[in-house]
Design an enzyme around this catalytic site. Structure first.
Site, short mmCIF file in Angstrom:
data_model
loop_
_atom_site.label_atom_id
_atom_site.label_comp_id
_atom_site.label_asym_id
_atom_site.label_seq_id
_atom_site.Cartn_x
_atom_site.Cartn_y
_atom_site.Cartn_z
N ILE A 77 0.84 -1.20 0.00
CA ILE A 77 0.00 0.00 0.00
C ILE A 77 0.88 1.25 0.00
O ILE A 77 1.99 1.25 0.50
CB ILE A 77 -0.95 0.02 1.22
CG1 ILE A 77 -0.15 -0.09 2.52
CG2 ILE A 77 -1.96 -1.09 1.11
CD1 ILE A 77 -0.99 0.14 3.77
N ASN A 117 0.40 -6.87 7.70
CA ASN A 117 1.76 -6.34 7.60
C ASN A 117 1.70 -4.87 7.18
O ASN A 117 1.09 -4.54 6.16
CB ASN A 117 2.55 -7.15 6.57
CG ASN A 117 4.02 -6.74 6.52
OD1 ASN A 117 4.35 -5.58 6.35
ND2 ASN A 117 4.89 -7.72 6.70
N VAL A 119 3.65 -2.82 5.69
CA VAL A 119 4.15 -2.40 4.38
C VAL A 119 3.57 -3.23 3.24
O VAL A 119 3.95 -3.05 2.08
CB VAL A 119 5.70 -2.45 4.30
CG1 VAL A 119 6.31 -1.52 5.31
CG2 VAL A 119 6.21 -3.87 4.50
N GLU A 120 2.66 -4.13 3.55
CA GLU A 120 2.03 -4.91 2.49
C GLU A 120 0.57 -4.45 2.32
O GLU A 120 0.28 -3.61 1.50
CB GLU A 120 2.15 -6.41 2.80
CG GLU A 120 3.61 -6.88 2.77
CD GLU A 120 3.77 -8.37 2.96
OE1 GLU A 120 3.05 -9.14 2.30
OE2 GLU A 120 4.61 -8.77 3.78
N MET A 121 -0.35 -4.99 3.13
CA MET A 121 -1.74 -4.58 2.98
C MET A 121 -2.20 -3.69 4.14
O MET A 121 -3.21 -3.00 4.01
CB MET A 121 -2.61 -5.84 2.83
CG MET A 121 -2.21 -6.64 1.57
SD MET A 121 -2.83 -8.33 1.52
CE MET A 121 -4.51 -8.05 0.97
#
Length: 310
Positions: A77, A117, A119-121
């Site tokens: 994201i 997470n 830095v992911e979703m």
């Protein structure tokens, strides 16, 4: 002397494994719940599970090509960059643990990791459950499968994991060779012989040709340590676990460039040359690398399809 002993040990293991076939064909089908898998497939592709609704599981695991994203490091994201290369989701059901450092023991456990997470979703799991609960179609689908009016994060994990079970790639040329249906070309056969006698097969064996042990990157000739990567040391804090990762599957490896936990090898030839140098202590000839590449290309299986899952 210690380095020489490791090399000899791996080569002996390779010879012993050559005596008995060390690789097993992928089964043509697996058991799964089709209704849960269908819901999991929808969730896998829906950005509703990311904080800003821009990223879905499929963003980093393209099930229409390689099961990965073809990038050195994946983007989450707000264009945030992670630190690890996204492994393929294909045949993940055959791995003994999930993630590069094995921090998830099952597909269900793994499925929730990227959702929350940052830095992911970036979506808290409680918020993920609330979003789906407030979505009439999802709320109805979960209730029908769980028998409960309220869904939980674990319910989300179960559905996605059930879908991931279906993402297998059977009937690779090498599987057909193992079943006695076809022959390998002379170059492919030479590559497979090298794969065994050099000792590659000591770590890459079984149904997934990897995914069943932890090994050190740079076991013979060390590689620099990068504290940003999520290796086994990040979990255990034991110095011996620095640069130790789950051995990646070689299934469909010709489709999943770039390679290694950090995506630092752009091509299959580069990955082979670096692994043979750092983990076998050898510098292979261009002809040997070409033969190994030819063998590895026989590991491309049939891509998962909705038709096959019905």
């Amino acid at each position: 002397m210690k380095r020489k002993g490791w090399v000899i040990g791996w080569m002996v293991a390779g010879v012993l494994l050559q005596a008995a076939e060390p690789i097993v064909p992928i089964p043509r089908s697996v058991s799964y719940d089709p209704d849960k898998a269908a819901l999991g497939e929808k969730l896998f592709a829906d950005p509703i599970l990311s904080k800003d609704r821009t990223v879905a599981c499929i963003s980093c695991h393209d099930v229409f090509s390689s099961g990965a994203d073809g990038k050195k490091i994946s983007t989450g994201i707000r264009n945030l960059q992670g630190t690890m290369n996204a492994p393929t989701v294909f045949n993940a059901a055959f791995n003994f643990v999930q993630f590069w450092n094995g921090r998830a023991k099952t597909l269900s456990e793994q499925a929730l990791g990227p959702i929350h997470n940052p830095v992911e979703m970036g979506l808290p799991l409680s918020e993920a459950a609330r979003r789906l609960q407030s979505h009439p179609e999802y709320a109805k689908a979960f209730a029908a499968l769980t028998g409960r009016a309220t869904l939980t994060p674990d319910d989300i994990a179960v559905m996605i994991a059930e879908y991931e079970k279906t993402l297998i790639t059977p009937n690779a040329k090498f599987d057909r060779y193992l079943r006695g249906e076809i022959r390998l070309s002379p170059l492919e056969a030479k590559g497979y012989t090298l794969f065994k006698t050099l000792g590659c097969v000591s770590c890459h064996n079984g149904v997934n040709i990897g995914g069943n042990s932890f090994q050190k990157m740079g076991a013979i000739i060390a590689i620099p340590y990068d504290a940003r990567t999520s290796d086994r040391y990040a979990l255990t804090k034991r110095p011996i676990d620095k640069n130790v990762y789950k051995v990646p599957t070689l299934r469909n490896i010709a489709r999943t460039a770039p390679y290694f936990h950090d995506g630092s090898a752009a091509t299959l030839s580069e990955a082979i040359a670096r692994m043979s140098y750092h983990n076998l202590g050898m510098t292979l000839t261009p002809a040997e690398i070409r033969a190994l590449v030819a063998f590895l290309q026989t590991l491309n299986g049939e891509l998962p399809s909705k038709t096959a899952r019905r």
